[in-house]
Design an enzyme around this catalytic site. Structure first.
Site, PDB file in Angstrom:
ATOM      1  N   GLU A   1       1.012  -1.182  -0.060  1.00 42.98           N
ATOM      2  CA  GLU A   1      -0.055   0.023  -0.124  1.00 42.98           C
ATOM      3  C   GLU A   1       1.028   1.257   0.172  1.00 42.98           C
ATOM      4  O   GLU A   1       1.803   1.262   0.784  1.00 42.98           O
ATOM      5  CB  GLU A   1      -0.862   0.055   1.241  1.00 42.98           C
ATOM      6  CG  GLU A   1      -2.000  -0.991   1.304  1.00 42.98           C
ATOM      7  CD  GLU A   1      -2.850  -0.762   2.421  1.00 42.98           C
ATOM      8  OE1 GLU A   1      -2.756   0.256   3.295  1.00 42.98           O
ATOM      9  OE2 GLU A   1      -3.702  -1.682   2.961  1.00 42.98           O
TER      10      GLU A   1
ATOM     11  N   ASP B   1      -5.872   8.783  10.197  1.00 42.11           N
ATOM     12  CA  ASP B   1      -4.651   8.198  10.541  1.00 42.11           C
ATOM     13  C   ASP B   1      -4.040   8.808  11.880  1.00 42.11           C
ATOM     14  O   ASP B   1      -4.325   9.834  12.356  1.00 42.11           O
ATOM     15  CB  ASP B   1      -3.318   8.576   9.490  1.00 42.11           C
ATOM     16  CG  ASP B   1      -3.935   7.687   8.077  1.00 42.11           C
ATOM     17  OD1 ASP B   1      -4.062   6.554   8.477  1.00 42.11           O
ATOM     18  OD2 ASP B   1      -3.934   8.525   7.063  1.00 42.11           O
TER      19      ASP B   1
END
Length: 277
Positions: A50, A61
């Site tokens: 990724e 995040d």
């Protein structure tokens, strides 16, 4: 459409083990370091990569990946340069699946049609765009599928059986199960619950299920690998990179070995789970 991803997960099933999915932020701390890591990760044991598209407001995040985005943006990383990295990676690796992960805003600004055309041509296999719910599938998901890119959806512990079919409707490649409630890299998941969560998802889909958020060590990876088709690790790798940088935030001779060394440890943990099964 998802040939590389499908082939990889079929091969993993034949081997009788889970895969390792590794995450890096493109351009952190500079494009040359990212490219060296991309080229080194498959040999270190990464089955799928990724690649994060840096964004100034990465809401899903935790601190480690937020800082990685800030470092990359400060160094001048753009979406066009991220696609350049994919092209450079594909020049020497035609088989490892690579998925772009991030947020919709940079793609919208770039132009959806232009982005999809260039991503497909560069060698991207799929997209994970965390801030587009199924209700917005017309924006990017359906055009991505039409362009031949997998659109990989996230499911969470709070995604109930009523919501799941909608989440999974246009998902391709694999399902990304977020094993905690919260942001990336901040909490260790309850590994005993991973197997039952994956089993619940598999009652709704035939797609492989990758589990991430909170996996930091080889032992964590081994625990998750017992119940999942793949283990996703991001924050731990990004943190290994950060702690290898110099006082000005630049890569050192320790940077690439630190990240690839951790990837090797994680891959060993994933493979140990298969032997123990």
């Amino acid at each position: 459409m998802t040939a590389r991803l499908d082939a990889k997960f079929a091969a993993l099933a034949q081997e009788g083990r889970a895969g390792l999915v590794t995450f890096l932020t493109a351009g952190d701390p500079d494009p040359a370091t990212t490219l060296a890591l991309l080229k080194g990760l498959p040999a270190a044991g990464a089955d799928v990569i990724e690649l994060g598209m840096p964004f100034s407001d990465p809401m899903a995040d935790g601190p480690a990946i937020q800082w990685a985005s800030m470092r990359a943006l400060k160094a001048g990383q753009t979406l066009a340069k991220t696609l350049d990295l994919v092209r450079a990676f594909r020049a020497s690796d035609a088989t490892t699946p690579l998925v772009l992960m991030g947020y919709y805003n940079p793609i919208y600004v770039y132009g959806v049609e232009r982005f999809l055309d260039e991503a497909k041509a560069a060698g991207v296999d799929g997209l994970i765009v965390v801030d587009l719910p199924p209700e917005e599938d017309d924006e990017l998901c359906l055009p991505a599928l039409k362009a031949g890119l997998a659109f990989i959806r996230l499911a969470t512990p709070t995604t109930d059986d009523h919501r799941l079919p909608k989440v999974l409707a246009n998902t391709a490649g694999f399902v990304y199960y977020v094993s905690i409630t919260g942001v990336t890299g901040t909490v260790t998941p309850d590994f005993d619950k991973v197997g039952s969560a994956v089993a619940r998802l598999k009652r709704h889909t035939a797609l492989p299920v990758a589990v991430g958020f909170g996996v930091k060590t080889a032992a964590h990876a081994a625990a998750v690998a017992k119940g999942a088709d793949a283990v996703v690790v991001g924050s731990a790798l990004v943190e290994a990179l950060r702690t290898s940088l110099d006082a000005e935030g630049r890569a050192t001779e320790k940077t690439v070995p630190a990240v690839l060394g951790l990837a090797e440890d994680l891959a060993a943990g994933v493979r140990a789970a298969a032997k123990a099964a």
